[in-house]
Design a protein around this motif. Structure first.
Motif, PDB file in Angstrom:
ATOM      1  N   TYR A   7       4.648   1.384   1.992  1.00  0.00           N
ATOM      2  CA  TYR A   7       3.198   1.202   2.022  1.00  0.00           C
ATOM      3  C   TYR A   7       2.774   0.014   2.887  1.00  0.00           C
ATOM      4  CZ  TYR A   7       3.081   4.654  -1.689  1.00  0.00           C
ATOM      5  OH  TYR A   7       3.212   5.812  -2.416  1.00  0.00           O
ATOM      6  N   ARG A   8       3.745  -0.679   3.465  1.00  0.00           N
ATOM      7  CA  ARG A   8       3.491  -1.721   4.457  1.00  0.00           C
ATOM      8  C   ARG A   8       2.589  -2.841   3.925  1.00  0.00           C
ATOM      9  NH1 ARG A   8       6.620  -1.366   8.957  1.00  0.00           N
ATOM     10  NH2 ARG A   8       4.931  -2.144  10.277  1.00  0.00           N
ATOM     11  N   PHE A   9       2.935  -3.358   2.733  1.00  0.00           N
ATOM     12  CA  PHE A   9       2.167  -4.490   2.219  1.00  0.00           C
ATOM     13  C   PHE A   9       3.094  -5.597   1.748  1.00  0.00           C
ATOM     14  CE2 PHE A   9       2.527  -2.003  -1.821  1.00  0.00           C
ATOM     15  CZ  PHE A   9       3.029  -2.992  -2.654  1.00  0.00           C
ATOM     16  N   LYS A  80      -1.152  -8.173   4.191  1.00  0.00           N
ATOM     17  CA  LYS A  80      -0.747  -9.312   3.356  1.00  0.00           C
ATOM     18  C   LYS A  80      -1.936  -9.756   2.505  1.00  0.00           C
ATOM     19  CE  LYS A  80       0.305 -10.991   7.361  1.00  0.00           C
ATOM     20  NZ  LYS A  80       0.439  -9.742   8.150  1.00  0.00           N
ATOM     21  N   PHE A  81      -1.702  -9.885   1.206  1.00  0.00           N
ATOM     22  CA  PHE A  81      -2.807 -10.262   0.322  1.00  0.00           C
ATOM     23  C   PHE A  81      -2.314 -11.138  -0.827  1.00  0.00           C
ATOM     24  CE2 PHE A  81      -1.023  -6.457  -1.536  1.00  0.00           C
ATOM     25  CZ  PHE A  81      -1.129  -6.639  -2.909  1.00  0.00           C
ATOM     26  N   ALA A  82      -3.265 -11.795  -1.455  1.00  0.00           N
ATOM     27  CA  ALA A  82      -2.975 -12.678  -2.596  1.00  0.00           C
ATOM     28  C   ALA A  82      -4.234 -12.786  -3.444  1.00  0.00           C
ATOM     29  CB  ALA A  82      -2.550 -14.063  -2.096  1.00  0.00           C
ATOM     30  N   PHE A  83      -4.069 -13.385  -4.620  1.00  0.00           N
ATOM     31  CA  PHE A  83      -5.211 -13.705  -5.477  1.00  0.00           C
ATOM     32  C   PHE A  83      -5.235 -15.206  -5.724  1.00  0.00           C
ATOM     33  CE2 PHE A  83      -5.024  -9.218  -6.228  1.00  0.00           C
ATOM     34  CZ  PHE A  83      -6.331  -8.854  -6.518  1.00  0.00           C
ATOM     35  N   ILE A 166      -8.058  -3.557  -2.752  1.00  0.00           N
ATOM     36  CA  ILE A 166      -6.732  -3.707  -2.145  1.00  0.00           C
ATOM     37  C   ILE A 166      -5.979  -2.380  -2.194  1.00  0.00           C
ATOM     38  CG2 ILE A 166      -4.465  -4.745  -2.580  1.00  0.00           C
ATOM     39  CD1 ILE A 166      -6.078  -7.365  -3.212  1.00  0.00           C
ATOM     40  N   CYS A 167      -6.095  -1.667  -3.299  1.00  0.00           N
ATOM     41  CA  CYS A 167      -5.453  -0.346  -3.390  1.00  0.00           C
ATOM     42  C   CYS A 167      -5.980   0.573  -2.295  1.00  0.00           C
ATOM     43  CB  CYS A 167      -5.718   0.282  -4.762  1.00  0.00           C
ATOM     44  SG  CYS A 167      -4.820  -0.502  -6.126  1.00  0.00           S
ATOM     45  N   LYS A 168      -7.264   0.514  -2.039  1.00  0.00           N
ATOM     46  CA  LYS A 168      -7.856   1.342  -0.986  1.00  0.00           C
ATOM     47  C   LYS A 168      -7.271   0.967   0.370  1.00  0.00           C
ATOM     48  CE  LYS A 168     -12.332   2.843   0.844  1.00  0.00           C
ATOM     49  NZ  LYS A 168     -13.814   2.700   0.732  1.00  0.00           N
ATOM     50  N   ARG A 169      -7.104  -0.341   0.619  1.00  0.00           N
ATOM     51  CA  ARG A 169      -6.525  -0.792   1.886  1.00  0.00           C
ATOM     52  C   ARG A 169      -5.072  -0.321   2.035  1.00  0.00           C
ATOM     53  NH1 ARG A 169      -8.493  -5.419   4.512  1.00  0.00           N
ATOM     54  NH2 ARG A 169      -6.727  -5.063   5.929  1.00  0.00           N
ATOM     55  N   ILE A 170      -4.347  -0.306   0.918  1.00  0.00           N
ATOM     56  CA  ILE A 170      -2.954   0.149   0.950  1.00  0.00           C
ATOM     57  C   ILE A 170      -2.874   1.651   1.193  1.00  0.00           C
ATOM     58  CG2 ILE A 170      -0.876   0.445  -0.478  1.00  0.00           C
ATOM     59  CD1 ILE A 170      -1.591  -2.198  -1.841  1.00  0.00           C
ATOM     60  N   GLY A 171      -3.916   2.368   0.751  1.00  0.00           N
ATOM     61  CA  GLY A 171      -3.944   3.809   0.932  1.00  0.00           C
ATOM     62  C   GLY A 171      -3.547   4.570  -0.308  1.00  0.00           C
TER      63      GLY A 171
END
Length: 219
Positions: A7-9, A80-83, A166-171
């Motif tokens: 999923y390239r994250f 790339k993401f974080a909280f 973020i889920c939407k961005r991941i697909g």
């Protein structure tokens, strides 16, 4: 840190920001990854050697580690993401977590204000479980020149809403977030834990986070 090849994250897990729930929701995706079993085996070998092989991205690693270890083109192609979390609230959460699960790390300071003064004392001996939660959150998200290199920064204060984005961005379809490690003995309003003095201690120590993420003591 959680890396998915399929999923390239890359999820950068900052302590006490809801990351345990995010990891639990995303972890099943890794089972569909063609590299899951080789990665799992490398992780086990790494563990058996006392982490001497350096074959696994640590749970609370900074994004700069992945940038240095992974091929440049591959790293730049990852989402790339974080909280992040309000620093004053984070310190209250950290105090309850340590008191509940590792009380021997309190150093005899069972009162929040006394513990916070001791915890933020620069002359205190280093202790991993204390120092992961006093490292500025921004340190986890920047390169060697201090530039933010993650693509999305969600907020603990709107965890479910931002995670859905973020889920939407991941697909993938939005995943439910399990509630993990929620303290049952803390007061709902974290501001009640502070005096003017201790609030200022946090303001000084986390000045960069407060400026970068726009947090305030009062909503």
């Amino acid at each position: 840190m959680l890396l998915s090849h399929r999923y390239r994250f890359l999820f950068v897990h900052i302590a006490k920001t809801g990351g345990t729930s995010v990891r639990a929701a995303l972890k099943p995706l890794l089972w569909r990854d063609p590299w899951y079993y080789p990665m799992w085996l490398c992780g086990r070998l790494n563990h058996l050697t006392g982490h001497r092989l350096g074959m696994k991205l640590p749970r609370h690693a900074k994004v700069i580690l992945a940038q240095e270890l992974l091929p440049r083109e591959y790293f730049e192609g990852l989402f790339k993401f974080a909280f992040v979390r309000n620093p004053w609230d984070l310190q209250v959460s950290s105090f309850h977590h340590i008191r509940r699960e590792r009380p021997h790390y309190l150093g005899g300071h069972t009162d929040f204000a006394d513990f916070l003064r001791w915890k933020l004392d620069p002359d205190r001996p280093y202790q991993y479980h204390l120092d992961t939660s006093i490292t500025p959150q921004s340190d986890y998200l920047v390169d060697l020149e201090g530039r933010v290199i993650v693509d999305d920064i969600g907020r603990y204060e709107r965890l479910e809403e931002d995670f859905a984005g973020i889920c939407k961005r991941i697909g993938i379809r939005p995943l439910p977030l399990p509630h993990r490690r929620r303290a049952q003995d803390r007061k709902r309003d974290w501001r009640t834990y502070y005096t003017d003095e201790t609030a200022e201690l946090v303001a000084r120590h986390f000045a960069r986070d407060i400026e970068l993420f726009g947090y305030h003591f009062d909503p």
